[in-house]
Design a protein around this motif. Structure first.
Motif, PDB file in Angstrom:
ATOM      1  N   ALA A 128     -11.979 -18.121  11.509  1.00  0.00           N
ATOM      2  CA  ALA A 128     -12.720 -18.503  10.307  1.00  0.00           C
ATOM      3  C   ALA A 128     -12.204 -19.823   9.767  1.00  0.00           C
ATOM      4  N   CYS A 129     -13.133 -20.642   9.290  1.00  0.00           N
ATOM      5  CA  CYS A 129     -12.774 -21.906   8.651  1.00  0.00           C
ATOM      6  C   CYS A 129     -13.607 -22.050   7.378  1.00  0.00           C
ATOM      7  N   ASP A 130     -13.229 -22.996   6.552  1.00  0.00           N
ATOM      8  CA  ASP A 130     -13.866 -23.191   5.248  1.00  0.00           C
ATOM      9  C   ASP A 130     -15.032 -24.169   5.388  1.00  0.00           C
ATOM     10  N   THR A 131     -16.227 -23.715   5.033  1.00  0.00           N
ATOM     11  CA  THR A 131     -17.408 -24.577   5.176  1.00  0.00           C
ATOM     12  C   THR A 131     -17.431 -25.705   4.152  1.00  0.00           C
ATOM     13  N   ALA A 132     -16.605 -25.588   3.094  1.00  0.00           N
ATOM     14  CA  ALA A 132     -16.626 -26.607   2.043  1.00  0.00           C
ATOM     15  C   ALA A 132     -15.856 -27.865   2.430  1.00  0.00           C
ATOM     16  N   LEU A 133     -15.065 -27.771   3.503  1.00  0.00           N
ATOM     17  CA  LEU A 133     -14.269 -28.916   3.933  1.00  0.00           C
ATOM     18  C   LEU A 133     -14.596 -29.264   5.375  1.00  0.00           C
ATOM     19  N   PRO A 134     -14.496 -30.561   5.752  1.00  0.00           N
ATOM     20  CA  PRO A 134     -14.709 -30.927   7.137  1.00  0.00           C
ATOM     21  C   PRO A 134     -13.675 -30.249   8.039  1.00  0.00           C
ATOM     22  N   LEU A 135     -14.118 -29.752   9.162  1.00  0.00           N
ATOM     23  CA  LEU A 135     -13.209 -29.074  10.086  1.00  0.00           C
ATOM     24  C   LEU A 135     -12.406 -30.112  10.861  1.00  0.00           C
ATOM     25  N   PRO A 136     -11.067 -30.105  10.741  1.00  0.00           N
ATOM     26  CA  PRO A 136     -10.260 -31.076  11.488  1.00  0.00           C
ATOM     27  C   PRO A 136     -10.501 -30.960  12.985  1.00  0.00           C
ATOM     28  N   GLU A 137     -10.393 -32.079  13.681  1.00  0.00           N
ATOM     29  CA  GLU A 137     -10.618 -32.083  15.127  1.00  0.00           C
ATOM     30  C   GLU A 137      -9.692 -31.105  15.834  1.00  0.00           C
ATOM     31  N   ALA A 138      -8.435 -31.032  15.372  1.00  0.00           N
ATOM     32  CA  ALA A 138      -7.484 -30.115  16.006  1.00  0.00           C
ATOM     33  C   ALA A 138      -7.979 -28.676  15.901  1.00  0.00           C
ATOM     34  N   ALA A 139      -8.571 -28.315  14.755  1.00  0.00           N
ATOM     35  CA  ALA A 139      -9.104 -26.963  14.585  1.00  0.00           C
ATOM     36  C   ALA A 139     -10.301 -26.739  15.510  1.00  0.00           C
ATOM     37  N   ARG A 140     -11.122 -27.754  15.685  1.00  0.00           N
ATOM     38  CA  ARG A 140     -12.268 -27.645  16.589  1.00  0.00           C
ATOM     39  C   ARG A 140     -11.788 -27.392  18.015  1.00  0.00           C
ATOM     40  N   TYR A 141     -10.753 -28.103  18.432  1.00  0.00           N
ATOM     41  CA  TYR A 141     -10.200 -27.897  19.773  1.00  0.00           C
ATOM     42  C   TYR A 141      -9.747 -26.451  19.943  1.00  0.00           C
ATOM     43  N   PHE A 142      -9.046 -25.948  18.924  1.00  0.00           N
ATOM     44  CA  PHE A 142      -8.482 -24.608  19.055  1.00  0.00           C
ATOM     45  C   PHE A 142      -9.581 -23.546  19.078  1.00  0.00           C
ATOM     46  N   ILE A 143     -10.575 -23.677  18.225  1.00  0.00           N
ATOM     47  CA  ILE A 143     -11.684 -22.714  18.236  1.00  0.00           C
ATOM     48  C   ILE A 143     -12.408 -22.753  19.572  1.00  0.00           C
ATOM     49  N   ARG A 144     -12.531 -23.956  20.142  1.00  0.00           N
ATOM     50  CA  ARG A 144     -13.169 -24.078  21.455  1.00  0.00           C
ATOM     51  C   ARG A 144     -12.423 -23.236  22.493  1.00  0.00           C
ATOM     52  N   LEU A 145     -11.090 -23.268  22.467  1.00  0.00           N
ATOM     53  CA  LEU A 145     -10.299 -22.466  23.402  1.00  0.00           C
ATOM     54  C   LEU A 145     -10.541 -20.974  23.176  1.00  0.00           C
ATOM     55  N   LEU A 146     -10.542 -20.550  21.932  1.00  0.00           N
ATOM     56  CA  LEU A 146     -10.735 -19.137  21.615  1.00  0.00           C
ATOM     57  C   LEU A 146     -12.108 -18.642  22.039  1.00  0.00           C
ATOM     58  N   CYS A 147     -13.100 -19.512  21.921  1.00  0.00           N
ATOM     59  CA  CYS A 147     -14.476 -19.100  22.202  1.00  0.00           C
ATOM     60  C   CYS A 147     -14.817 -19.115  23.688  1.00  0.00           C
ATOM     61  N   GLU A 148     -13.950 -19.629  24.517  1.00  0.00           N
ATOM     62  CA  GLU A 148     -14.256 -19.709  25.946  1.00  0.00           C
ATOM     63  C   GLU A 148     -14.479 -18.345  26.566  1.00  0.00           C
ATOM     64  N   GLU A 149     -13.856 -17.282  26.005  1.00  0.00           N
ATOM     65  CA  GLU A 149     -14.026 -15.943  26.561  1.00  0.00           C
ATOM     66  C   GLU A 149     -15.308 -15.280  26.065  1.00  0.00           C
ATOM     67  N   ASN A 150     -15.942 -15.873  25.087  1.00  0.00           N
ATOM     68  CA  ASN A 150     -17.158 -15.298  24.536  1.00  0.00           C
ATOM     69  C   ASN A 150     -18.244 -16.361  24.581  1.00  0.00           C
ATOM     70  N   GLU A 151     -19.014 -16.384  25.647  1.00  0.00           N
ATOM     71  CA  GLU A 151     -19.965 -17.467  25.895  1.00  0.00           C
ATOM     72  C   GLU A 151     -21.014 -17.583  24.796  1.00  0.00           C
ATOM     73  N   ASN A 152     -21.454 -16.439  24.237  1.00  0.00           N
ATOM     74  CA  ASN A 152     -22.468 -16.499  23.182  1.00  0.00           C
ATOM     75  C   ASN A 152     -21.938 -17.219  21.959  1.00  0.00           C
ATOM     76  N   GLU A 153     -20.719 -16.861  21.563  1.00  0.00           N
ATOM     77  CA  GLU A 153     -20.153 -17.503  20.388  1.00  0.00           C
ATOM     78  C   GLU A 153     -19.811 -18.957  20.685  1.00  0.00           C
ATOM     79  N   LYS A 154     -19.451 -19.248  21.935  1.00  0.00           N
ATOM     80  CA  LYS A 154     -19.162 -20.621  22.301  1.00  0.00           C
ATOM     81  C   LYS A 154     -20.405 -21.485  22.119  1.00  0.00           C
ATOM     82  N   SER A 155     -21.548 -20.977  22.557  1.00  0.00           N
ATOM     83  CA  SER A 155     -22.766 -21.769  22.420  1.00  0.00           C
ATOM     84  C   SER A 155     -23.130 -21.948  20.946  1.00  0.00           C
ATOM     85  N   ASN A 156     -22.886 -20.876  20.134  1.00  0.00           N
ATOM     86  CA  ASN A 156     -23.156 -20.990  18.697  1.00  0.00           C
ATOM     87  C   ASN A 156     -22.294 -22.060  18.065  1.00  0.00           C
TER      88      ASN A 156
END
Length: 305
Positions: free
Chosen positions: A274-302
Motif C-alpha cells: 500500500a502507498c499513499d495516493t496523496a503523494l507522488p510514489l518515489p521511484e524506489a517504491a515503484r521498483y519495489f512494488i514491481r518486484l512484489l507484483c511479479e508473482e501476481n500477473e493480474n496485479e502487475k498489469s494493474n
C-alpha cells in the motif's frame, strides 16, 4: 481570507487533544500562547470553535466541521515534509518500508535481498509494527509503502493497494500432545482446544475472532503473544495449537509439527502493498512494488496500466 498556517496548526493540536495544556506541550509553546492563537483564529473566522469550561474543552459544531478539513491537510503537509526530509537527509535515494516481523521474515527478505542487489545505491530503511500500526505509519508519512495483511480496518480510501500474495491461516500442533493427524476438525472442535494466537491488537486476532462469531462461537485463546515465531515454539513444546499464516510453516520447516485439517477451509487472506495516493510514489517504491507484483500477473498489469 488570509489566515496564518500556524493558527490552524495550533487549532489542530487543541482539537485533537481537547486540551490547551497538551497542545502547548506538543507545540513547545506556553499555554497562554495557545489560548491567544485560538482567540485570534476565532476572531478572524467570526465564529467560536471551542466550548470552554473549568473542567473540559470541547469543539463547537463549527469547530468539528473545521477539524474535519484541517486534520487531513495537516497530515498531508506532514507527509510531504517527511518524504522531503528522507530524500535530503542521506543525499541518496531512500526507500522506507513498514511491515510486521512475520511478513518481513517469512515473505519480504528475498525481495529485499533482490532489490538490494539490483539497486545497491538505494538505501533501504525497514520499520516493524503490526499491520494496523504500519497503516498508521503510512498515513503519518513516515514510510513510502507498507506490506500488510488484508482485511485491515486501518487501510483507508486514501491508500492505493496492490495484491501481492494470497494465503490461508492454519492451526499447527505437536502430535505427541495432540494426536489429531488425519482428523477433520470443525470450529467447535477447535474451540475446545487450547488455542495459541496473536494478541488482540492484530489483524490476525480480529480475523479469527470474527470467524468464530460468524459461527456463533466464542473464542477464548489459551495464550496470546506478539510473535508468530513464539507461537510456533510454544506449539512445538505442546502448550497448545498455534494459529499462524501458512507461509510461516512449510513442509521443510515443520520440524515435528503437523497442520491440522479443518472440515471447511478457512477463508483466505491477502498480503497487500500500500502507498499513499496523496503523494507522488518515489521511484524506489515503484521498483519495489514491481518486484512484489511479479508473482501476481493480474496485479502487475494493474500496477503498470
Amino acid at each position: 481570507m488570509d489566515i496564518n498556517y500556524e493558527l490552524y496548526k495550533v487549532f489542530y493540536h487543541v482539537a485533537r487533544s481537547l486540551s490547551f495544556s497538551e497542545a502547548a506541550s506538543e507545540l513547545f509553546i506556553s499555554q497562554s500562547a495557545v489560548s491567544q492563537s485560538i482567540k485570534v483564529l476565532e476572531k478572524r473566522l467570526g465564529i467560536p470553535l471551542f466550548i470552554r469550561s473549568t473542567k473540559r474543552v470541547s469543539l463547537t459544531r463549527e469547530g468539528e466541521i473545521l477539524f474535519k478539513h484541517i486534520e487531513p491537510a495537516i497530515h498531508l503537509i506532514s507527509r510531504g515534509e517527511n518524504q522531503l526530509i528522507s530524500c535530503t537527509k542521506t543525499g541518496t535515494a531512500e526507500l522506507r518500508i513498514a511491515a510486521s516481523d512475520t511478513i518481513c521474515r517469512y515473505y519480504l527478505v528475498p525481495y529485499l535481498s533482490r532489490f538490494h542487489r539490483i539497486y545497491p545505491q538505494i538505501h533501504l530503511r525497514v520499520l516493524n509494527g503490526t499491520s494496523l500500526r504500519c497503516a498508521e505509519l503510512l498515513e503519518e508519512g513516515k514510510v513510502d509503502l507498507i506490506v500488510a495483511n488484508s482485511p485491515n480496518p486501518a487501510l483507508t480510501n486514501d491508500m492505493e493497494l496492490y495484491k501481492v500474495k494470497s494465503f490461508r491461516d492454519v492451526f499447527i500442533a505437536n502430535p505427541e500432545y495432540f494426536p489429531l493427524a488425519g482428523k477433520k476438525l470443525s470450529l467447535k472442535d477447535l474451540q475446545k482446544l487450547p488455542i495459541l494466537m496473536l494478541g488482540k491488537l492484530s489483524t490476525t486476532s480480529a480475523f479469527l475472532h470474527n470467524l468464530f462469531l460468524q459461527h456463533s462461537l466464542e473464542l477464548a485463546p489459551a495464550i496470546e503473544l506478539s510473535s508468530n515465531d513464539l507461537l510456533i515454539d510454544f506449539a512445538r513444546i505442546g502448550l497448545g495449537i498455534a494459529f499462524v499464516p501458512d507461509f510461516c510453516v512449510k513442509d521443510d520447516n515443520l520440524d515435528g509439527l503437523i497442520i491440522l485439517e479443518a472440515e471447511q477451509p478457512l477463508p483466505s487472506r491477502t498480503l497487500v502493498a500500500a502507498c499513499d495516493t496523496a503523494l507522488p510514489l518515489p521511484e524506489a517504491a515503484r521498483y519495489f512494488i514491481r518486484l512484489l507484483c511479479e508473482e501476481n500477473e493480474n496485479e502487475k498489469s494493474n500496477f503498470f496500466n
